[in-house]
Each structure stands twice: as C-alpha cells, then as structure tokens.
Design a protein around this motif. Sequence first.
Motif, PDB file in Angstrom:
ATOM      1  N   PHE A  32       0.855  -1.183   0.000  1.00 40.43           N
ATOM      2  CA  PHE A  32       0.000   0.000   0.000  1.00 40.43           C
ATOM      3  C   PHE A  32       0.894   1.238   0.000  1.00 40.43           C
ATOM      4  CE2 PHE A  32      -2.670  -3.248   1.943  1.00 40.43           C
ATOM      5  CZ  PHE A  32      -3.882  -3.074   1.286  1.00 40.43           C
ATOM      6  N   ALA A  33       0.372   2.317  -0.561  1.00 34.83           N
ATOM      7  CA  ALA A  33       1.116   3.576  -0.602  1.00 34.83           C
ATOM      8  C   ALA A  33       0.119   4.724  -0.579  1.00 34.83           C
ATOM      9  CB  ALA A  33       1.982   3.661  -1.861  1.00 34.83           C
ATOM     10  N   GLY A  34       0.610   5.907  -0.216  1.00 35.07           N
ATOM     11  CA  GLY A  34      -0.274   7.062  -0.231  1.00 35.07           C
ATOM     12  C   GLY A  34       0.381   8.287   0.360  1.00 35.07           C
ATOM     13  N   GLN A  35      -0.417   9.310   0.487  1.00 35.38           N
ATOM     14  CA  GLN A  35       0.051  10.556   1.077  1.00 35.38           C
ATOM     15  C   GLN A  35      -1.064  11.148   1.932  1.00 35.38           C
ATOM     16  OE1 GLN A  35       0.979  12.742  -2.559  1.00 35.38           O
ATOM     17  NE2 GLN A  35      -0.935  13.895  -2.436  1.00 35.38           N
ATOM     18  N   VAL A  36      -0.654  11.885   2.957  1.00 35.71           N
ATOM     19  CA  VAL A  36      -1.601  12.552   3.840  1.00 35.71           C
ATOM     20  C   VAL A  36      -1.295  14.037   3.811  1.00 35.71           C
ATOM     21  CG1 VAL A  36      -2.483  12.770   6.200  1.00 35.71           C
ATOM     22  CG2 VAL A  36      -1.802  10.523   5.320  1.00 35.71           C
ATOM     23  N   ALA A  37      -2.248  14.811   3.287  1.00 38.81           N
ATOM     24  CA  ALA A  37      -2.112  16.260   3.252  1.00 38.81           C
ATOM     25  C   ALA A  37      -2.860  16.919   4.401  1.00 38.81           C
ATOM     26  CB  ALA A  37      -2.624  16.809   1.916  1.00 38.81           C
ATOM     27  N   ASN A  38      -3.939  16.266   4.857  1.00 36.94           N
ATOM     28  CA  ASN A  38      -4.735  16.780   5.975  1.00 36.94           C
ATOM     29  C   ASN A  38      -5.370  15.596   6.690  1.00 36.94           C
ATOM     30  OD1 ASN A  38      -6.563  17.934   7.742  1.00 36.94           O
ATOM     31  ND2 ASN A  38      -7.328  19.435   6.280  1.00 36.94           N
ATOM     32  N   PRO A  39      -4.907  15.235   7.895  1.00 41.34           N
ATOM     33  CA  PRO A  39      -5.441  14.060   8.603  1.00 41.34           C
ATOM     34  C   PRO A  39      -6.916  14.175   8.969  1.00 41.34           C
ATOM     35  CG  PRO A  39      -3.328  14.731   9.529  1.00 41.34           C
ATOM     36  CD  PRO A  39      -3.770  15.832   8.612  1.00 41.34           C
ATOM     37  N   LEU A  40      -7.479  15.370   8.926  1.00 42.94           N
ATOM     38  CA  LEU A  40      -8.889  15.519   9.265  1.00 42.94           C
ATOM     39  C   LEU A  40      -9.806  15.046   8.146  1.00 42.94           C
ATOM     40  CD1 LEU A  40      -9.087  18.996  11.067  1.00 42.94           C
ATOM     41  CD2 LEU A  40      -8.989  16.718  12.091  1.00 42.94           C
TER      42      LEU A  40
END
Length: 367
Positions: free
Chosen positions: A357-365
């Motif tokens: 799995f892969a990804g990015q988090v720009a805003n945890p909300l």
Amino acid sequence: MEHGQDAAVRDEVALSMRLLRHLGSPDEPANLAFSPLSFHAVLPLLASGASGATRDQIVAFLGPAGADAHATLASKVASEVLAGRDGTVPEVRCAMGVWVDAALRLNPAFADAAASVFNAAARTIAFARAPSMAARPSSSPSLYFNGHWYSPFFPRLTKDGTFHVSPDHAVSVPFMTGSHLPTFMDIGCHPGFNVLRMPYSRGGDGQVFAMYIYLPDERDGLAGLVRQISSNPAALLHKTIVPKRPVTVGELKIPKFEVSLKVEASRLLRELGLDLPFSPAADPFSAMLLDSPQKVAVSSVLHQCFVNVNEKGTVAAAGTVASMMGCAMPDDHIVDFVVDHPFLFFIMEEDSGLVVFAGQVANPLLH
C-alpha cells in the motif's frame, strides 16, 4: 528471491512511484491511498490472456524484468507473500478472480494458467444484459491487511496538536505521542527528508511488514519529495533507507489518519502509456476467449483503497477491477520525528521489498 524476481520487485517499486506521481497533484496535494500490488497483480494476469501488441505493451508497462519474471512474482505474491491465514496477526488476505460473460467461451488453457500460476479463479457468469456489457471480461484482485504495531501507542497519550496543511493553513488533529518503546526508533535522516520505520508484529509464518513514513523537511515539500524518490525508487524506497540500528528519539508525534481513494483508473493507465488493452479494435484478449463473436477489451479499471492508522496498528484494503541507503549516526544523536505537515507512507513486505500500500496525507482531518 532469484535475480529475475528481484528485478520484477524493482519494477513494482518503480510502478508505485509512477502511480503516486500521477494520482497526486503537485499544485493541490490531497489525501490518497492505493495499492501498487493490486495494480501489479491484475496486469500479469491480463497479459496471460492477451496476445500480440497488447501483450507486449502490458509487459513493457510492467517493466524491463520481462513477462516471465512478473508472472513468477505475481504467482509468488498470491501463494506466499499474501497467503496469510484469517485470525492471524498480521492478517493478510488476497483473492484473485476472472469473470467472463456466460455468452462468451472462456479458453480452458487460460483458465488453467490463471489457477495454476496466479491462484485465480476463472469462470463464466451472467452479467447485466446491456449489449455494451456482453463482451467485457472482468478481473479483480482484492487485498486486505490488518496489522498491529510491534510497539503500539498508548491511547491515553494521544493528544491534539497542530498540523500544518500548508505554510499558511493549520488544523488541530490527534497525535499519537507514546509507545511501549518510546526512546528508540528506526529512523533514517537524509538530505531533504527523514524516514520512520514502524514494524508490525510478526505473524506465525515469519512474514515481516512495516510502514515507512517519509517526512519532508519543508512544510510544503511533499511534491519535491515525490520527485526525489521517483528519481531513484530502487534505492530510496527500500528498507535500507533506514539504518538497522535504532536511534534515540526525542519528540515523537504521528497523526492518526484514515485516507481512501476510489478512482476509475483507465485514464491514468492510458496517460502512462497503457492504451491497447482498452481498444477493442486491437482484439487484445484473443488468448482469453474462444471463438468470440466480437472483439473484447477492458472498458474500465476501478480501484478502491482505504488505510486506517491508529494506536493499535493499521487496517488497509484495496481492490482493482478491470471491466538509499541508511545513514549512520553517533550514539548520542537524538532525533525528533514530528509529523506535523504533509507526508508519504508506504506499507512494505520486507523480505521481498514489495510495496503493498502507498499514499500521502495532506490533511489528517479529511477521510
């Protein structure tokens, strides 16, 4: 793994970054999660049912390791890497299947290869009777992962803090701040970014999975980090990015997050150069069917994925349907790892080096 499979793994890692670069927007970073391994699982299976230029294009898209190496890797993934048993920790499940409309005749040789090589069921089924659906084979790998941290966090220590979505925009989010081993962590420090390795508890079969969090130095450095890793994924997206020896951690803050993605990915694949499987004019899947009354092609590729990270561990699932080196540190060096701005994450199977799995988090909300 043998040399051919090592090359196929490098191709899968490189594919991970190609997909990440095209799914994400450098101008407006957004949360996303996807499974590179799910994409990789379906392509060798489709290649085995394709012929001519279509098969050649799928193989070239997968990478220079070649058709045999990628088929062998896909077989190994299905039978070993993702063959965990229900109820074990980590719990890993993978299901593969190929469905063809009952009006069409499935090639027995393809069905046998799907079962023996890819551990996939191939069968006919009555689809919706819309004429446009009658000639569309469908292939679907589904992945499920439920892992507990080797060193879980204490929920009572989770506290709200500031997360900088951008240099001029901040939000308050819950941060995990403590674990059973709070003073030593696997961290690699590199020019422009740091990497934290968080291993999951090892299952009875000995498989080792870990999440790697890549944190750029700059609050607006996510796009630059993606470009940097993409320049050399074989080295920068590998377990050697973190030294084997744990380092002393000063402040540790990791946001809880849940990210998901649902995307019709055929346009993405076309933009990356894979177009022939979607063109019925090319008769791309003649090896899958017998005496088809009309040419068939993949009409769409639907990819769905979600990843949830909390104090206990990670739950992640995905499905795709086709209708550097570490750095040594002095013993007294103390490293802070405060994930308070956009970051990348990768869940990897460490023996093989595959990106699950892969990804990015720009805003945890945002979920």
